[in-house]
Each structure stands twice: as C-alpha cells, then as structure tokens.
Scaffold this motif. Structure first.
Motif, short mmCIF file in Angstrom:
data_model
loop_
_atom_site.label_atom_id
_atom_site.label_comp_id
_atom_site.label_asym_id
_atom_site.label_seq_id
_atom_site.Cartn_x
_atom_site.Cartn_y
_atom_site.Cartn_z
N VAL A 21 1.21 -14.90 9.50
CA VAL A 21 0.33 -13.88 10.06
C VAL A 21 1.11 -12.59 10.25
CG1 VAL A 21 -1.13 -13.25 12.01
CG2 VAL A 21 -1.07 -15.62 11.22
N LEU A 22 0.68 -11.54 9.57
CA LEU A 22 1.28 -10.21 9.73
C LEU A 22 0.51 -9.50 10.81
CD1 LEU A 22 1.73 -9.29 5.96
CD2 LEU A 22 3.29 -10.56 7.45
N ASP A 23 1.09 -9.40 11.99
CA ASP A 23 0.44 -8.78 13.14
C ASP A 23 0.72 -7.28 13.09
OD1 ASP A 23 -0.52 -7.95 15.58
OD2 ASP A 23 0.38 -9.59 16.72
N GLU A 24 -0.30 -6.52 12.70
CA GLU A 24 -0.13 -5.09 12.47
C GLU A 24 -0.92 -4.26 13.48
OE1 GLU A 24 0.93 -5.03 7.71
OE2 GLU A 24 -1.11 -4.47 8.32
N ALA A 25 -0.75 -4.58 14.74
CA ALA A 25 -1.47 -3.85 15.80
C ALA A 25 -1.13 -2.37 15.82
CB ALA A 25 -1.16 -4.47 17.16
N TYR A 26 0.05 -2.00 15.32
CA TYR A 26 0.51 -0.61 15.37
C TYR A 26 0.62 0.01 13.99
CZ TYR A 26 1.58 -2.30 20.02
OH TYR A 26 1.48 -2.86 21.27
N LYS A 27 -0.11 -0.52 13.04
CA LYS A 27 -0.01 -0.10 11.65
C LYS A 27 -0.19 1.41 11.48
CE LYS A 27 -0.34 -0.25 7.08
NZ LYS A 27 -0.55 1.20 6.89
N GLU A 28 -1.14 2.01 12.19
CA GLU A 28 -1.47 3.41 11.99
C GLU A 28 -0.32 4.36 12.33
OE1 GLU A 28 -5.16 1.07 12.45
OE2 GLU A 28 -3.32 1.24 13.64
N PHE A 29 0.66 3.88 13.10
CA PHE A 29 1.75 4.75 13.55
C PHE A 29 2.95 4.72 12.59
CE2 PHE A 29 -0.56 3.45 17.39
CZ PHE A 29 -0.91 4.70 17.89
N ILE A 30 2.89 3.91 11.56
CA ILE A 30 4.02 3.80 10.63
C ILE A 30 4.14 5.07 9.80
CG2 ILE A 30 4.90 2.59 8.60
CD1 ILE A 30 3.67 0.03 9.69
N ARG A 31 5.34 5.59 9.71
CA ARG A 31 5.63 6.75 8.88
C ARG A 31 6.91 6.47 8.10
NH1 ARG A 31 1.41 7.20 10.32
NH2 ARG A 31 0.22 8.95 11.14
N ALA A 32 6.87 6.72 6.80
CA ALA A 32 8.06 6.53 5.97
C ALA A 32 8.87 7.81 6.02
CB ALA A 32 7.66 6.20 4.54
N ALA A 33 9.88 7.83 6.86
CA ALA A 33 10.72 9.02 7.00
C ALA A 33 11.62 9.17 5.78
CB ALA A 33 11.55 8.94 8.28
N GLU A 34 11.80 10.39 5.35
CA GLU A 34 12.60 10.66 4.15
C GLU A 34 14.03 10.17 4.36
OE1 GLU A 34 13.86 14.47 1.36
OE2 GLU A 34 12.36 14.69 2.96
N GLY A 35 14.53 9.44 3.39
CA GLY A 35 15.91 8.98 3.43
C GLY A 35 16.13 7.73 4.27
N GLU A 36 15.05 7.12 4.79
CA GLU A 36 15.24 5.95 5.66
C GLU A 36 15.35 4.64 4.89
OE1 GLU A 36 12.46 5.51 8.81
OE2 GLU A 36 13.42 7.02 10.05
#
Length: 366
Positions: free
Chosen positions: A190-205
């Motif tokens: 089970v992938l619990d993605e309660a905070y999915k909307e806040f994910i940001r792919a920061a450059e260089g991470e």
C-alpha cells in the motif's frame, strides 16, 4: 456479588490510543495562538465547496449514496483509472484499516517503516495481526532493503508512506520499483500518499519521486491511498479513497461501513476536485512557506530532513518534550513524539514566523 464486565477481545489490551494534535493554547492576554500539530491545511474550503456543502446539508434527513457514485466517476476521470478500481472511505486511515481487515488476521504480519504514521500499529493490532516495524535509515528515509529482507511467508500487507509521516522524506521511483520487484506477488503493498500534492522535484535533488497511480497500473499487488484531508482541506469531513485492482477494491467495498461516507463529504470532494486551479495556488503557497521554514531552521543550525510534505521534522531525542513545551508557551503547538522528535506543520505565515523565532531562541539554549 460483584457484577462482571463483558468479555472483550484480549488483543485490545495494550493497544495505544491515537493521539490527535493538541489545539492551540488560549492565552489570557489575547495573543494569537496557532495549531501546527495536525498537518491541517490553514486555508478555508476551496471556492464553491462551502456553498455545495451548505446545499447538501439541507438533506441531512436522507442517507448518503452508499456507492459514492458521483465521486467515483469524478475520481476515475481525474486519475485515468477504471471506476471499479476505486473504493472510498472515512479518510485514508479508514480505508487503511479496511486494507488490514481484508488481508491480515491472527498469525499474519503487517510491515511498515518506523517511525511512520502512528495509526499503522493501532489498526494492525486491532485486526489481531503482528506488526513488523523496520527502523528508518539514518537519513530518516524508508530502509527498503531492510524491509524486503524482513518479508516472511507470514507477510500479508506492507505500508509505504510516501512522503513519510512524520519525517517528510520520500522514496524515489527507482528504489521503490527495486523493492516491489522483491516483494512476492501475493503480498499487498500500500502506497500511502496522503501528502502527494506537496511533492516537488527540486532541481539537482536526484531521482524522481513516483506517482503511485503510475506504479499501481502494472502491479496487481499495489494499492494507492489518497485523502481529501490535507491539500484539499476537508479534514473535518473524513473522506479518502484507495485505487487498487478490482479484487482488492471490491474487497474494500465489501468491508466498508454502510453509509460511512456522508453525502456532505462526497459532494464537497467532487466540488474540490473541480477547483483544481485554486487548489494548486494554495499548495504552491504552502510549498513556498515550507521552503522558507526549512531554510530558516537549517540556517539556525538545525538538522532537518528534506521534506516533501506540509511539515518538517526535528529529531530532538530527550529534548522533545522541552521543545514542545517551549513552542506552546510561545503560542504554537507542535506534535511531539516522546523521546524522538517533533513534527511541525506548515501553517499561516504568522504561525511560521512565530515558530522560527521560538526555534532560534531554543537553539541558543542547547
């Protein structure tokens, strides 16, 4: 003769009670106080949502739609999944409990990282299953290799909280897929993605953080949990859902409490999905505040894991209670985990300012 109490299940003995975040303390001097302890969205309902809820409230004398049909249609279109793959429930935690019910009982094992969402051990023990807690890695992320090594023939369910609550850390797509390749196909992940909307792919991470919906499509043993409580700001209405292949989704619908999801919650969720433009504006504002709080704390000398959620984590050990008390005295309540650390929700700008000032003063006393 002393009256006897009814016999209850022995498994209930010792189950911890879920601890909600403390409300803000009210000061006699009228100074503002803020609640940063429950990962709530500080914004009011999205435009149009309150009006829909008020209109629906006029029909409280009627049962809600048992099938959550309108919401299911909206979600299926929004996510690009079959309607038969969706099961709604009373918040993602309610659906999580159903996932344990449909997979695990006495003699079975439910695995998750620790520390992670504090409801996992509760819902596991209620079912009579055995909890297998795999410690987080040193950088506060899931140790997926150790989790794969811990799988036995009794493992029935694995929770991967991504981003993780309370640390905010996220699992990369490559690491997750390597892990899933090692999980037996008859074990539900089970992938619990309660905070999915806040994910940001920061450059260089580095590596990409996955969207669980894309992962589940080709893996029948993967289910995805989502909620309307966090980014959408419907925490008080208790509505979430799972996306899973039909056998799992059908089992979830069978175990749902009849009429558990109110019509008000269903209609508000549909209206919220249709207000995506306004939603993303608010999420972007919270993400910007998250960056400001993170940078402020690290500049003060705190070690803060990179977070992809709407909160930050400070591992404080024996100073946890002291920090929480100092924060409350300063006018903000945070979520302490005794002997481990505190989780601090990103709130209003004024609340975040207050938190940063308080953290700086506390840091100087260490």
């Amino acid at each position: 003769m002393t009256p006897k109490s009814p016999k209850l299940r022995e498994v209930l003995e010792g189950i911890p009670t879920y601890k909600p975040g403390r409300p803000p303390a009210v000061e006699d001097d009228g100074a503002p106080a803020y609640k940063l302890s429950s990962n709530e969205n500080p914004y009011p309902p999205l435009p149009g949502v309150l009006e829909v809820a008020i209109a629906t409230a006029r029909s409280f004398n009627r049962y809600p739609d048992l099938a959550c049909a309108a919401l299911t249609v909206e979600l299926a279109e929004h996510l690009g999944v079959p309607e038969s793959h969706i099961a709604a429930g009373t918040g993602s935690v309610g659906v999580a409990q159903q996932l344990v019910q449909i997979t695990s009982g006495p003699g079975d094992e439910v695995m998750y990282a620790w520390r992670s969402f504090e409801a996992y051990p509760i819902i596991t023990r209620i079912s009579g299953a055995t909890a297998v807690q795999v410690p987080l890695a040193a950088d506060e992320t899931h140790d997926l290799d150790a989790m794969a090594d811990a799988i036995t023939d009794r493992t029935r369910l694995i929770f991967v909280c991504n981003p993780n609550n309370p640390t905010g850390t996220a699992v990369s797509r490559a690491a997750l897929e390597r892990f899933l390749d090692r999980v037996p196909q008859d074990v539900l992940v089970v992938l619990d993605e309660a905070y999915k909307e806040f994910i940001r792919a920061a450059e260089g991470e580095g590596e990409e953080i996955p969207d669980g919906i894309e992962i589940y499509r080709d893996r029948p043993n993967v289910a995805v949990l989502r909620t309307f409580s966090k980014a959408y700001g419907l925490a008080g209405l208790r509505i979430g859902f799972a996306v899973a292949h039909e056998p799992v989704a059908e089992a979830l619908r069978k175990t749902a409490v009849p009429f558990g999801v109110s019509q008000l919650a269903q209609d508000a969720a549909v209206a919220s999905l249709r207000a995506e433009g306004a939603l993303m504006e608010r999420v972007e504002a919270l993400v910007a505040e998250r960056a400001r709080v993170y940078e402020g704390l690290t500049a003060q000398g705190w070690t803060v894991p990179a977070t992809q959620a709407n909160f930050v984590w400070l591992r404080l050990g024996e100073r946890t209670a002291d920090f929480a008390a100092a924060a409350e005295a300063a006018g903000v309540t945070v979520r302490p985990f005794a002997g481990e650390g505190v989780r601090i929700t990103i709130g209003e700008t004024q609340a975040n300012d207050l938190l940063l000032r308080m953290a700086e003063a506390f840091r100087k006393e260490l």
